[in-house]
Write a protein that holds these residues in place. Structure first.
Motif, PDB file in Angstrom:
ATOM      1  N   UNK A  38       0.820  -1.219   0.000  1.00 48.21           N
ATOM      2  CA  UNK A  38       0.000   0.000   0.000  1.00 48.21           C
ATOM      3  C   UNK A  38       0.854   1.269   0.000  1.00 48.21           C
ATOM      4  N   UNK A  39       2.152   1.086   0.179  1.00 51.82           N
ATOM      5  CA  UNK A  39       3.141   2.172   0.212  1.00 51.82           C
ATOM      6  C   UNK A  39       3.042   3.050   1.466  1.00 51.82           C
ATOM      7  N   UNK A  40       2.327   2.568   2.472  1.00 53.74           N
ATOM      8  CA  UNK A  40       2.367   3.274   3.756  1.00 53.74           C
ATOM      9  C   UNK A  40       3.710   3.046   4.445  1.00 53.74           C
ATOM     10  N   UNK A  41       4.530   2.163   3.876  1.00 53.85           N
ATOM     11  CA  UNK A  41       5.877   1.944   4.405  1.00 53.85           C
ATOM     12  C   UNK A  41       6.681   3.247   4.372  1.00 53.85           C
ATOM     13  N   UNK A  42       6.369   4.132   3.433  1.00 50.38           N
ATOM     14  CA  UNK A  42       7.043   5.435   3.385  1.00 50.38           C
ATOM     15  C   UNK A  42       6.772   6.224   4.658  1.00 50.38           C
ATOM     16  N   UNK A  43       5.509   6.202   5.085  1.00 50.91           N
ATOM     17  CA  UNK A  43       5.118   6.895   6.321  1.00 50.91           C
ATOM     18  C   UNK A  43       5.771   6.218   7.525  1.00 50.91           C
ATOM     19  N   UNK A  44       5.772   4.901   7.512  1.00 48.37           N
ATOM     20  CA  UNK A  44       6.348   4.130   8.629  1.00 48.37           C
ATOM     21  C   UNK A  44       7.816   4.484   8.839  1.00 48.37           C
ATOM     22  N   UNK A  45       8.561   4.623   7.744  1.00 53.52           N
ATOM     23  CA  UNK A  45       9.986   4.929   7.850  1.00 53.52           C
ATOM     24  C   UNK A  45      10.222   6.336   8.401  1.00 53.52           C
ATOM     25  N   UNK A  46       9.325   7.258   8.073  1.00 55.34           N
ATOM     26  CA  UNK A  46       9.497   8.654   8.493  1.00 55.34           C
ATOM     27  C   UNK A  46       8.879   8.924   9.858  1.00 55.34           C
ATOM     28  N   UNK A  47       7.744   8.297  10.135  1.00 57.12           N
ATOM     29  CA  UNK A  47       7.010   8.559  11.381  1.00 57.12           C
ATOM     30  C   UNK A  47       6.621   7.252  12.062  1.00 57.12           C
ATOM     31  N   UNK A  48       7.608   6.498  12.486  1.00 55.98           N
ATOM     32  CA  UNK A  48       7.342   5.176  13.066  1.00 55.98           C
ATOM     33  C   UNK A  48       6.450   5.258  14.309  1.00 55.98           C
ATOM     34  N   UNK A  49       6.572   6.368  15.051  1.00 54.01           N
ATOM     35  CA  UNK A  49       5.779   6.525  16.275  1.00 54.01           C
ATOM     36  C   UNK A  49       4.316   6.852  15.980  1.00 54.01           C
ATOM     37  N   UNK A  50       4.013   7.194  14.734  1.00 51.49           N
ATOM     38  CA  UNK A  50       2.636   7.519  14.344  1.00 51.49           C
ATOM     39  C   UNK A  50       2.066   6.480  13.386  1.00 51.49           C
ATOM     40  N   UNK A  51       2.745   5.340  13.302  1.00 52.61           N
ATOM     41  CA  UNK A  51       2.321   4.255  12.413  1.00 52.61           C
ATOM     42  C   UNK A  51       1.969   3.026  13.247  1.00 52.61           C
ATOM     43  N   UNK A  52       0.834   2.409  12.947  1.00 50.65           N
ATOM     44  CA  UNK A  52       0.407   1.209  13.660  1.00 50.65           C
ATOM     45  C   UNK A  52       0.127   0.097  12.666  1.00 50.65           C
ATOM     46  N   UNK A  53       0.876  -1.002  12.778  1.00 54.53           N
ATOM     47  CA  UNK A  53       0.584  -2.190  11.974  1.00 54.53           C
ATOM     48  C   UNK A  53      -0.373  -3.067  12.775  1.00 54.53           C
TER      49      UNK A  53
END
Length: 315
Positions: A38-53
């Motif tokens: 889904x390419x949310x991996x881009x967000x995960x790399x930049x904002x890991x604290x605001x990403x929930x898997x």
């Protein structure tokens, strides 16, 4: 002139939501174990604290997103359309739609162009499902620039939004440097014409653009309208086109039941009864195969749009 960019709208989404989060600290992203796709991996790399898997638990993901929305966050909950719109429909309806929460549901890998993943993942029902939920805004951007603008509009709009993402790369045709503007609920006339109107959405807008050029060489003056917001739909632009051209062809990478074609037909039968020919998936499931070949097989191609317009004009 803006750079011509060839990207899948899923990739454009990942870039857009990450860039937007730099300015808006309330944006959070949730994913259901598909961040690479889904390419949310881009967000995960930049904002890991605001990403929930949330793992392979889409229904729970929507519930978590709803809870975060009640705390003032702006959650983007992403998965394949078959799961975020399909599997989690009850949670989207009851936990997001009914209380009118500020959740953005993201459906990636929609339509036949998912290709080799086959019928179980080729979601051609998501727009129909989301249209039935009161208050749900539905966005189906056609290229990189439109997806970027749509994500910003979705984050600004308070309330539930469904954003449809594609897997197949498409060349950009919208040009922000030449006056392109995205407005929620407003269609865009890409080409004017008097003989017939083609109304397209998402991936099919690019195919329709090619079709209009071929038709022009044949002396057919076709109008082309890009409907990036399926709901609320731009009634004015549709009615105007019907009055001025008399015939409509709709094009969508979705089942013709419950999608763009039916939304357009609903407007016209109430306001100005007009012949409408719908190009889309004809009430059937897809199957595995290369994406481009499947689009041609299911009639979602430039050649079939041209042939359909010719036939509609000869009726």
């Amino acid at each position: 002139m803006a750079e011509v960019i060839k990207k899948a709208t899923r990739e454009s989404f990942g870039m857009a939501v990450t860039a937007l989060a730099e300015k808006n600290k309330d944006i959070v992203v949730l994913d259901a174990d598909l961040a690479e796709a889904t390419k949310t991996v881009m967000f995960k790399k930049r904002f890991s604290e605001r990403f929930i898997d949330c793992g392979i638990a889409e229904c729970n993901m929507i519930g978590v997103a709803a809870g975060m929305a009640t705390c003032g966050k702006i959650p983007f909950a992403a998965s394949f359309a078959m799961f975020s719109a399909g599997r989690a429909f009850e949670q989207v309806r009851n936990s997001v739609g009914y209380p009118k929460l500020n959740v953005k549901i993201v459906g990636s890998h929609a339509g036949i162009s998912v290709g080799e993943d086959g019928a179980t993942h080729q979601c051609c029902e998501d727009i129909a499902l989301m249209r039935t939920i009161p208050g749900m805004v539905i966005l189906n951007p056609a290229d990189h620039y439109e997806m970027t603008a749509a994500v910003e509009a979705a984050a600004t709009h308070y309330g539930p939004v469904y954003i449809r993402l594609g897997r197949l790369a498409v060349e950009s045709f919208n040009d922000p440097d030449k006056g392109y503007k995205f407005k929620l609920g407003k269609g865009i006339t890409l080409r004017d014409g008097k003989d017939i109107t083609i109304i397209a959405t998402g991936l099919m807008v690019s195919e329709a653009l090619n079709a209009v050029k071929i038709l022009e060489q044949e002396g057919i003056d076709a109008r082309l309208i890009n409907i990036h917001t399926i709901k609320p739909i731009d009634r004015d632009i549709i009615i105007k086109a019907a009055k001025e051209t008399g015939k409509i062809v709709t094009v969508e990478e979705h089942n013709i039941i419950g999608g763009l074609g039916e939304a357009v037909s609903s407007v016209l039968c109430e306001e100005i009864p007009t012949p409408v020919v719908k190009i889309g998936v004809n009430d059937c499931f897809g199957h595995s195969g290369p994406a481009v070949d499947l689009l041609k097989e299911f009639g979602l191609s430039t050649d079939n749009i041209v042939a359909t317009v010719r036939k509609a004009l000869n009726k």
